[in-house]
Write an enzyme that holds these catalytic residues in place. Structure first.
Site, PDB file in Angstrom:
ATOM      1  N   HIS A   1      -7.652  11.365  -2.211  1.00  0.00           N
ATOM      2  CA  HIS A   1      -7.056  10.005  -2.470  1.00  0.00           C
ATOM      3  C   HIS A   1      -6.903  10.069  -4.162  1.00  0.00           C
ATOM      4  CE1 HIS A   1      -7.108   5.745  -3.561  1.00  0.00           C
ATOM      5  NE2 HIS A   1      -7.290   5.377  -2.354  1.00  0.00           N
TER       6      HIS A   1
ATOM      7  N   GLU B   1      -6.710   1.969  -3.398  1.00  0.00           N
ATOM      8  CA  GLU B   1      -5.120   1.965  -3.544  1.00  0.00           C
ATOM      9  C   GLU B   1      -4.575   0.690  -4.030  1.00  0.00           C
ATOM     10  OE1 GLU B   1      -3.075   4.951  -1.224  1.00  0.00           O
ATOM     11  OE2 GLU B   1      -2.087   3.418  -0.465  1.00  0.00           O
TER      12      GLU B   1
ATOM     13  N   ARG C   1      -0.572   9.261  -0.526  1.00  0.00           N
ATOM     14  CA  ARG C   1      -1.459   9.887  -1.354  1.00  0.00           C
ATOM     15  C   ARG C   1      -1.354  11.144  -1.580  1.00  0.00           C
ATOM     16  NH1 ARG C   1      -6.397   6.579   1.766  1.00  0.00           N
ATOM     17  NH2 ARG C   1      -5.519   4.516   0.716  1.00  0.00           N
TER      18      ARG C   1
ATOM     19  N   GLN D   1      -7.614  14.808   3.223  1.00  0.00           N
ATOM     20  CA  GLN D   1      -6.979  13.688   2.368  1.00  0.00           C
ATOM     21  C   GLN D   1      -7.547  13.677   0.706  1.00  0.00           C
ATOM     22  OE1 GLN D   1      -6.095   9.282   2.834  1.00  0.00           O
ATOM     23  NE2 GLN D   1      -4.221  10.252   2.859  1.00  0.00           N
TER      24      GLN D   1
ATOM     25  N   PHE E   1       0.791  -1.177   0.049  1.00  0.00           N
ATOM     26  CA  PHE E   1      -0.013   0.089   0.007  1.00  0.00           C
ATOM     27  C   PHE E   1       0.876   1.196  -0.033  1.00  0.00           C
ATOM     28  CE2 PHE E   1      -4.558   0.874   0.996  1.00  0.00           C
ATOM     29  CZ  PHE E   1      -5.042  -0.189   0.213  1.00  0.00           C
TER      30      PHE E   1
ATOM     31  N   HIS F   1     -11.281  12.457   0.251  1.00  0.00           N
ATOM     32  CA  HIS F   1     -11.508  11.144   0.913  1.00  0.00           C
ATOM     33  C   HIS F   1     -11.571  10.800   2.319  1.00  0.00           C
ATOM     34  CE1 HIS F   1     -11.315   6.707   0.883  1.00  0.00           C
ATOM     35  NE2 HIS F   1      -9.965   6.839   1.502  1.00  0.00           N
TER      36      HIS F   1
ATOM     37  N   LEU G   1     -14.853   5.138  -5.164  1.00  0.00           N
ATOM     38  CA  LEU G   1     -13.186   4.959  -4.959  1.00  0.00           C
ATOM     39  C   LEU G   1     -12.543   3.719  -5.770  1.00  0.00           C
ATOM     40  CD1 LEU G   1     -10.583   5.580  -3.137  1.00  0.00           C
ATOM     41  CD2 LEU G   1     -11.469   3.627  -1.713  1.00  0.00           C
TER      42      LEU G   1
ATOM     43  N   ARG H   1      -2.549  10.854   6.060  1.00  0.00           N
ATOM     44  CA  ARG H   1      -2.818   9.184   6.332  1.00  0.00           C
ATOM     45  C   ARG H   1      -2.477   8.671   5.385  1.00  0.00           C
ATOM     46  NH1 ARG H   1      -6.543   5.242   5.512  1.00  0.00           N
ATOM     47  NH2 ARG H   1      -8.266   6.569   4.467  1.00  0.00           N
TER      48      ARG H   1
HETATM   49  C1  LIG Z   1     -14.869   3.872  -0.279  1.00  0.00           C
HETATM   50  C2  LIG Z   1     -13.906   3.856   1.014  1.00  0.00           C
HETATM   51  C3  LIG Z   1     -13.071   2.937   0.744  1.00  0.00           C
HETATM   52  C4  LIG Z   1     -12.229   2.798   2.027  1.00  0.00           C
HETATM   53  N1  LIG Z   1     -11.265   1.972   2.156  1.00  0.00           N
HETATM   54  C5  LIG Z   1     -10.306   1.881   3.162  1.00  0.00           C
HETATM   55  C6  LIG Z   1      -9.507   0.998   3.306  1.00  0.00           C
HETATM   56  O1  LIG Z   1      -9.262  -0.202   2.809  1.00  0.00           O
HETATM   57  N2  LIG Z   1      -8.425   0.761   4.337  1.00  0.00           N
HETATM   58  C7  LIG Z   1      -8.462   1.763   5.254  1.00  0.00           C
HETATM   59  O2  LIG Z   1      -7.905   1.705   6.088  1.00  0.00           O
HETATM   60  N3  LIG Z   1      -9.504   2.825   5.184  1.00  0.00           N
HETATM   61  C8  LIG Z   1     -10.416   2.848   4.333  1.00  0.00           C
HETATM   62  N4  LIG Z   1     -11.389   3.864   4.258  1.00  0.00           N
HETATM   63  C9  LIG Z   1     -11.433   4.770   5.426  1.00  0.00           C
HETATM   64  C10 LIG Z   1     -12.222   4.117   6.311  1.00  0.00           C
HETATM   65  O3  LIG Z   1     -12.957   3.166   5.812  1.00  0.00           O
HETATM   66  C11 LIG Z   1     -12.950   5.118   7.388  1.00  0.00           C
HETATM   67  O4  LIG Z   1     -12.215   5.963   7.833  1.00  0.00           O
HETATM   68  C12 LIG Z   1     -13.671   4.553   8.464  1.00  0.00           C
HETATM   69  O5  LIG Z   1     -14.440   3.080   8.091  1.00  0.00           O
HETATM   70  C13 LIG Z   1     -14.428   5.137   9.331  1.00  0.00           C
HETATM   71  O6  LIG Z   1     -15.085   4.440  10.437  1.00  0.00           O
HETATM   72  P1  LIG Z   1     -15.745   4.956  11.673  1.00  0.00           P
HETATM   73  O7  LIG Z   1     -16.258   4.125  12.517  1.00  0.00           O
HETATM   74  O8  LIG Z   1     -14.867   6.102  12.181  1.00  0.00           O
HETATM   75  O9  LIG Z   1     -17.046   5.659  10.902  1.00  0.00           O
HETATM   76  P2  LIG Z   1     -18.307   5.344  10.071  1.00  0.00           P
HETATM   77  O10 LIG Z   1     -18.004   3.944   9.280  1.00  0.00           O
HETATM   78  O11 LIG Z   1     -18.182   6.177   8.907  1.00  0.00           O
HETATM   79  O12 LIG Z   1     -19.545   5.208  11.054  1.00  0.00           O
HETATM   80  C14 LIG Z   1     -20.032   6.382  11.386  1.00  0.00           C
HETATM   81  C15 LIG Z   1     -21.358   6.138  12.030  1.00  0.00           C
HETATM   82  O13 LIG Z   1     -21.748   7.459  12.647  1.00  0.00           O
HETATM   83  C16 LIG Z   1     -23.106   7.462  12.467  1.00  0.00           C
HETATM   84  N5  LIG Z   1     -23.540   8.861  12.558  1.00  0.00           N
HETATM   85  C17 LIG Z   1     -22.799  10.093  11.918  1.00  0.00           C
HETATM   86  N6  LIG Z   1     -23.740  11.057  12.253  1.00  0.00           N
HETATM   87  C18 LIG Z   1     -24.651  10.744  13.295  1.00  0.00           C
HETATM   88  C19 LIG Z   1     -25.762  11.615  13.639  1.00  0.00           C
HETATM   89  N7  LIG Z   1     -26.006  12.845  13.452  1.00  0.00           N
HETATM   90  N8  LIG Z   1     -26.757  10.830  14.352  1.00  0.00           N
HETATM   91  C20 LIG Z   1     -26.566   9.575  14.308  1.00  0.00           C
HETATM   92  N9  LIG Z   1     -25.657   8.699  13.948  1.00  0.00           N
HETATM   93  C21 LIG Z   1     -24.649   9.322  13.166  1.00  0.00           C
HETATM   94  C22 LIG Z   1     -23.302   6.962  11.142  1.00  0.00           C
HETATM   95  O14 LIG Z   1     -24.878   6.534  10.842  1.00  0.00           O
HETATM   96  C23 LIG Z   1     -22.501   5.683  11.229  1.00  0.00           C
HETATM   97  O15 LIG Z   1     -23.104   4.545  11.891  1.00  0.00           O
HETATM   98  C24 LIG Z   1     -12.357   3.768   3.022  1.00  0.00           C
HETATM   99  C25 LIG Z   1     -13.132   4.748   2.882  1.00  0.00           C
HETATM  100  C26 LIG Z   1     -13.927   5.068   2.014  1.00  0.00           C
HETATM  101  C27 LIG Z   1     -15.215   5.841   1.750  1.00  0.00           C
END
Ligand SMILES: Cc1cc2nc3c(=O)[nH]c(=O)nc-3n(C[C@H](O)[C@H](O)[C@H](O)COP(=O)(O)OP(=O)(O)OC[C@H]3O[C@@H](n4cnc5c(N)ncnc54)[C@H](O)[C@@H]3O)c2cc1C
Length: 571
Positions: A236, A249, A280, A234, A120, A349, A246, A384
């Site tokens: 991407h 990577e 990135r 960031q 990566f 991203h 996306l 990141r």
């Molecule tokens: C397409 C994509 C691919 C990715 N691939 C990778 C990868 O391969 N490897 C890597 O390390 N990272 C990757 N990332 C980044 C990584 O996935 C995210 O940074 C990470 O999953 C975020 O997780 P989280 O638990 O912080 O939040 P999230 O999974 O975004 O969850 C947020 C939660 O908060 C809740 N929430 C938000 N606001 C409110 C509100 N006002 N009221 C009630 N609930 C609310 C939502 O409903 C949800 O349940 C990727 C991101 C994307 C977009």
């Protein structure tokens, strides 16, 4: 108004929130009563979209080391990461990978049966543990499966949190709009974990789901918590044109090339050693330079692009390692990456900044923690590395879950709930916002904001352009006061939810540009053409932004440096 009590409230059910819920359940032996809230159905949290992998040192005997992972992360972060935090991260993530293995993640395997890891960007060793290119999906399933073994949690799906209520600086409650029933009530607890994810939708061209609007950051900021390093966003390098979906990577990790309109692998000019697998920020800037100097391809709506070329990888490798990428290209563009290049360009991203939290994930409030993308424990600094985010979510989900369980074991009292604040919030939304009939459509304001951020806070920035962006945001905030929400009912009012999101986005856009304008240097994701160099003398420090009633208030905090002094980044 209805009040519901739990021991702890977890705001967000992505990887960070679910991992924390599992840890609290394990440590309290299922005794702790947890409320978990998500504005979407639990499994629709953005984490299910994570594709490429999760970083960990699994093979010291084959040449990788914890020290090397720390160094890659610190250098990738353009030296803005807190190095003690990075060390804790790299030490913990291998254990988390093994836990996920026990909990059921079907990791892709090598011939010898061990967990497969692929290269990566910015990592000097293949470190991304993966389940094909659907890693987040399987991690979420495994965590949810593990959580349901305990009966100690209550789900609040499709419930939109509108504000954080503090009393004497402690968490007292979250006000919440239950979309299916239209009820407005308060969730109370002795502790709160913010795990509400990122803010990608501040931008028009983004990889993020429509629902990722930074509500948690905005809610915390308005209540008085500090946001750290918000200017570091960031880009991407490979967002599919024109949708922004996306292209992981892992496409380059598996050996994909980036080519300009002359067919050249231009990365050899910018990062001769690591080429397409440089960090990135560097790859995104290189692509933009190629496009701006006329070596890109012309695309729809000004979205000029670069080609991501996988055609030399062969059908077998693409089908086994990148099946989702192939499916998306075929469904959305009608092209097959086995034989055709993929049109891509830099895409908004990930947010390196977030709610300030210490190495244990605790914020400045005694009973509030933050984990995952909403938090800034400062391990990503100014940029990141790929696959370090899902790893951060599970590492700090585990850490904060453990800390909260310890805190609750001491039987703390809940903070008193100031009724007036709750009543004011209900009045503000249902008496004010929903009833007023102004001339402005909130959906138009949202669209204009996102375009503005693409233009004024993109890969390359300048002072005058950011200033202009701030003026435009001030104009949009004025217009927002005159909105009219079309749907006046309370049941499933998505118009209302989107207006509340837009209000949050307007606030965060201002914070991002405000901190960006003040940072007169280029570092990681913050690249200014008018201050093109990194300035360690003045800016080797974290931006700390707090709410001051009107204008944001900005201060700085030193970076924790334990092992490595900043040097020039070469790849
Ligand atoms: C397409 C994509 C691919 C990715 N691939 C990778 C990868 O391969 N490897 C890597 O390390 N990272 C990757 N990332 C980044 C990584 O996935 C995210 O940074 C990470 O999953 C975020 O997780 P989280 O638990 O912080 O939040 P999230 O999974 O975004 O969850 C947020 C939660 O908060 C809740 N929430 C938000 N606001 C409110 C509100 N006002 N009221 C009630 N609930 C609310 C939502 O409903 C949800 O349940 C990727 C991101 C994307 C977009």
């Amino acid at each position: 108004m209805q009040q519901i009590n739990h021991d702890v409230i977890i705001l967000g059910t992505g990887l960070a929130g679910l991992r924390a819920a599992v840890e609290i359940s394990i440590q309290s032996q299922g005794q702790c009563d947890i409320g978990i809230v998500s504005k979407v159905q639990i499994m629709r949290s953005h984490s299910v979209c994570a594709e490429g992998g999760t970083a960990a040192v699994m093979r010291p005997e084959e040449g990788d080391s914890l020290e090397l992972h720390s160094w890659d992360t610190v250098k990738g972060a353009d030296f803005l990461a807190d190095q003690d935090t990075v060390d804790r991260f790299v030490q913990t993530s291998p254990k988390e990978i093994r836990l996920l293995e026990h909990w059921g993640v079907p990791w892709s395997r090598r011939e010898d049966g061990r967990i497969m890891q692929r290269p990566f960007g910015g990592h000097s060793f293949p470190r991304a543990c993966m389940a094909a290119d659907k890693t987040g999906f399987f991690e979420m399933q495994a965590l949810y499966d593990t959580l349901v073994k305990y009966q100690n949690f209550k789900r609040y799906d499709e419930c939109f949190v509108t504000s954080l209520v503090l009393e004497g600086g402690r968490f007292a409650g979250l006000t919440l709009f239950d979309a299916p029933t239209g009820e407005f009530y308060v969730l109370r607890g002795k502790a709160l974990l913010f795990a509400s994810g990122g803010l990608g939708n501040l931008y028009g061209f983004t990889t993020y789901s429509q629902t990722v609007t930074g509500d948690g950051q905005a809610i915390a900021y308005r209540a008085g918590l500090t946001l750290e390093d918000p200017e570091f966003l960031q880009f991407h390098p490979t967002g599919l044109v024109p949708s922004g979906i996306l292209m992981t990577e892992a496409c380059r990790g598996e050996g994909g090339y980036l080519r300009n309109n002359k067919g050249e692998r231009f990365m050899e000019k910018y990062a001769p050693k690591m080429m397409e697998l440089a960090p990135r920020d560097i790859v995104s800037r290189s692509e933009m330079t190629e496009i701006l100097e006329g070596r890109g391809f012309s695309g729809p709506d000004g979205l000029d692009f670069i080609n991501l070329d996988l055609t030399h990888l062969g059908a077998d490798r693409i089908n086994k390692r990148l099946p989702l990428i192939r499916e998306v290209c075929m469904k959305f563009l009608g092209i097959d990456p086995i034989t055709q290049p993929i049109p891509i360009r830099p895409v908004a991203h990930y947010s390196m900044g977030g709610i300030e939290a210490d190495i244990n994930g605790r914020t400045r409030s005694e009973n509030i923690w933050a984990a995952g993308e909403v938090a800034c424990h400062s391990m990503h600094g100014a940029n990141r590395l790929g696959c370090n985010s899902t790893a951060e979510c599970i590492v700090w989900g585990g850490i904060t879950g453990g800390e909260i369980a310890k805190y609750l074991a001491k039987k703390p009292k809940s903070a008193a709930l100031p009724d007036l604040k709750v009543a004011d919030e209900e009045k503000r939304i249902f008496g004010g916002l929903l009833q007023q009939s102004g001339s402005e459509n909130p959906a138009h304001i949202r669209r204009e904001l996102r375009t503005l951020m693409d233009q004024h806070a993109g890969v390359y920035r300048t002072g005058p352009s950011m200033k202009q962006g701030l003026e435009k945001i001030a104009g949009l905030r004025e217009r927002f006061k005159k909105i009219s929400i079309q749907d006046k009912s309370r049941i499933y009012n998505t118009n209302l939810i989107q207006a509340l999101e837009t209000e949050n986005m307007l606030q965060l856009a201002e914070v991002l540009l405000f901190a960006g304008l003040a940072r007169e240097e280029s570092r990681g994701g913050h690249a200014r053409t008018d201050f093109a160099k990194r300035d360690d003398e003045k800016f080797l420090s974290h931006s700390m932004v707090s709410f001051n009633g009107g204008k944001p208030k900005l201060q700085y905090k030193p970076v924790t440096i334990t092992n490595w002094k900043p040097v020039e980044r070469k790849y």
